[in-house]
Scaffold this motif. Structure first.
Motif, PDB file in Angstrom:
ATOM      1  N   ARG A 140      33.370  36.762  26.489  1.00  0.00           N
ATOM      2  CA  ARG A 140      33.926  35.531  27.055  1.00  0.00           C
ATOM      3  C   ARG A 140      32.830  34.721  27.744  1.00  0.00           C
ATOM      4  N   GLN A 141      31.966  35.388  28.522  1.00  0.00           N
ATOM      5  CA  GLN A 141      30.881  34.688  29.205  1.00  0.00           C
ATOM      6  C   GLN A 141      29.919  34.068  28.190  1.00  0.00           C
ATOM      7  N   THR A 142      29.660  34.781  27.116  1.00  0.00           N
ATOM      8  CA  THR A 142      28.778  34.257  26.075  1.00  0.00           C
ATOM      9  C   THR A 142      29.390  33.021  25.435  1.00  0.00           C
ATOM     10  N   ARG A 143      30.695  33.058  25.135  1.00  0.00           N
ATOM     11  CA  ARG A 143      31.369  31.892  24.551  1.00  0.00           C
ATOM     12  C   ARG A 143      31.329  30.700  25.502  1.00  0.00           C
TER      13      ARG A 143
ATOM     14  N   ALA B  76      29.143  30.159  27.939  1.00  0.00           N
ATOM     15  CA  ALA B  76      27.756  29.691  28.030  1.00  0.00           C
ATOM     16  C   ALA B  76      27.384  28.878  26.797  1.00  0.00           C
ATOM     17  N   GLN B  77      27.832  29.311  25.623  1.00  0.00           N
ATOM     18  CA  GLN B  77      27.536  28.575  24.397  1.00  0.00           C
ATOM     19  C   GLN B  77      28.205  27.211  24.410  1.00  0.00           C
ATOM     20  N   ALA B  78      29.430  27.136  24.920  1.00  0.00           N
ATOM     21  CA  ALA B  78      30.126  25.855  25.007  1.00  0.00           C
ATOM     22  C   ALA B  78      29.373  24.891  25.923  1.00  0.00           C
ATOM     23  N   ILE B  79      28.881  25.389  27.041  1.00  0.00           N
ATOM     24  CA  ILE B  79      28.107  24.555  27.964  1.00  0.00           C
ATOM     25  C   ILE B  79      26.809  24.117  27.300  1.00  0.00           C
ATOM     26  N   ALA B  80      26.118  25.052  26.652  1.00  0.00           N
ATOM     27  CA  ALA B  80      24.866  24.728  25.965  1.00  0.00           C
ATOM     28  C   ALA B  80      25.102  23.681  24.887  1.00  0.00           C
ATOM     29  N   ASP B  81      26.188  23.802  24.157  1.00  0.00           N
ATOM     30  CA  ASP B  81      26.507  22.827  23.112  1.00  0.00           C
ATOM     31  C   ASP B  81      26.709  21.437  23.704  1.00  0.00           C
ATOM     32  N   ARG B  82      27.411  21.350  24.848  1.00  0.00           N
ATOM     33  CA  ARG B  82      27.629  20.049  25.487  1.00  0.00           C
ATOM     34  C   ARG B  82      26.305  19.429  25.937  1.00  0.00           C
ATOM     35  N   VAL B  83      25.417  20.257  26.487  1.00  0.00           N
ATOM     36  CA  VAL B  83      24.114  19.754  26.931  1.00  0.00           C
ATOM     37  C   VAL B  83      23.325  19.234  25.740  1.00  0.00           C
ATOM     38  N   LEU B  84      23.323  19.987  24.644  1.00  0.00           N
ATOM     39  CA  LEU B  84      22.597  19.553  23.447  1.00  0.00           C
ATOM     40  C   LEU B  84      23.208  18.289  22.847  1.00  0.00           C
TER      41      LEU B  84
ATOM     42  N   ALA C 116      17.146  12.851  21.962  1.00  0.00           N
ATOM     43  CA  ALA C 116      16.205  13.884  22.392  1.00  0.00           C
ATOM     44  C   ALA C 116      16.650  15.198  21.768  1.00  0.00           C
ATOM     45  N   SER C 117      15.713  16.081  21.577  1.00  0.00           N
ATOM     46  CA  SER C 117      16.081  17.371  20.987  1.00  0.00           C
ATOM     47  C   SER C 117      16.060  18.449  22.054  1.00  0.00           C
ATOM     48  N   GLY C 118      16.663  19.556  21.737  1.00  0.00           N
ATOM     49  CA  GLY C 118      16.688  20.680  22.661  1.00  0.00           C
ATOM     50  C   GLY C 118      17.040  21.937  21.905  1.00  0.00           C
ATOM     51  N   GLN C 119      17.043  23.047  22.605  1.00  0.00           N
ATOM     52  CA  GLN C 119      17.439  24.315  22.006  1.00  0.00           C
ATOM     53  C   GLN C 119      18.178  25.122  23.053  1.00  0.00           C
ATOM     54  N   SER C 120      19.038  26.012  22.597  1.00  0.00           N
ATOM     55  CA  SER C 120      19.791  26.832  23.535  1.00  0.00           C
ATOM     56  C   SER C 120      19.617  28.301  23.193  1.00  0.00           C
ATOM     57  N   ALA C 121      19.854  29.132  24.193  1.00  0.00           N
ATOM     58  CA  ALA C 121      19.828  30.582  24.022  1.00  0.00           C
ATOM     59  C   ALA C 121      20.858  31.157  24.975  1.00  0.00           C
ATOM     60  N   VAL C 122      21.860  31.838  24.444  1.00  0.00           N
ATOM     61  CA  VAL C 122      22.888  32.409  25.309  1.00  0.00           C
ATOM     62  C   VAL C 122      23.045  33.910  25.138  1.00  0.00           C
ATOM     63  N   ASP C 123      22.331  34.487  24.174  1.00  0.00           N
ATOM     64  CA  ASP C 123      22.381  35.940  24.031  1.00  0.00           C
ATOM     65  C   ASP C 123      21.243  36.411  23.134  1.00  0.00           C
ATOM     66  N   GLY C 124      21.092  37.699  23.057  1.00  0.00           N
ATOM     67  CA  GLY C 124      20.135  38.302  22.148  1.00  0.00           C
ATOM     68  C   GLY C 124      18.678  38.059  22.495  1.00  0.00           C
ATOM     69  N   ALA C 125      17.843  38.148  21.476  1.00  0.00           N
ATOM     70  CA  ALA C 125      16.397  38.041  21.648  1.00  0.00           C
ATOM     71  C   ALA C 125      15.971  36.679  22.182  1.00  0.00           C
ATOM     72  N   ALA C 126      16.669  35.615  21.768  1.00  0.00           N
ATOM     73  CA  ALA C 126      16.315  34.278  22.249  1.00  0.00           C
ATOM     74  C   ALA C 126      16.514  34.164  23.757  1.00  0.00           C
ATOM     75  N   LEU C 127      17.609  34.731  24.272  1.00  0.00           N
ATOM     76  CA  LEU C 127      17.854  34.696  25.712  1.00  0.00           C
ATOM     77  C   LEU C 127      16.834  35.548  26.455  1.00  0.00           C
ATOM     78  N   GLU C 128      16.508  36.707  25.923  1.00  0.00           N
ATOM     79  CA  GLU C 128      15.501  37.568  26.561  1.00  0.00           C
ATOM     80  C   GLU C 128      14.148  36.872  26.613  1.00  0.00           C
ATOM     81  N   ALA C 129      13.775  36.164  25.546  1.00  0.00           N
ATOM     82  CA  ALA C 129      12.505  35.437  25.533  1.00  0.00           C
ATOM     83  C   ALA C 129      12.528  34.315  26.569  1.00  0.00           C
TER      84      ALA C 129
END
Length: 91
Positions: free
Chosen positions: A4-7, A9-17, A25-38
């Motif tokens: 639920r927290q991941t979903r 966070a993804q919804a918030i990231a999507d709105r920001v993007l 402007a471009s952007g990128q999001s990371a809400v889980d997995g290796a991308a979030l750890e990086a």
């Protein structure tokens, strides 16, 4: 994080993007997995390089001073209060 927290966070990231796309402007999001750890690792390195911090709860801002003398400002309703020293009885 829970699913639920991941979903959420993804919804918030999507709105920001989506906002970034509106102003071309471009952007990128990371809400889980290796991308979030990086992203976390990069933030930890960035924080470890700070030489000073100015906390302004009334403005909802934290200004950090970097080794090269540059400044970055973080706008947050929570961070400045989390970093503030508590007011004691004898203050």
């Amino acid at each position: 994080m829970t699913e639920r927290q991941t979903r959420e966070a993804q919804a918030i990231a999507d709105r920001v993007l989506e906002f970034a796309e509106e102003v071309e402007a471009s952007g990128q999001s990371a809400v889980d997995g290796a991308a979030l750890e990086a992203a976390r690792a990069a933030l930890h390195r960035w924080v470890d390089g700070l030489t000073g911090v100015v906390v302004m709860p009334a403005f909802g801002r934290v200004t950090v001073i970097h080794q090269n003398g540059s400044q970055s400002t973080i706008s947050s309703p929570d961070l400045p209060f989390a970093m503030s020293a508590p007011v004691g009885k004898g203050s």
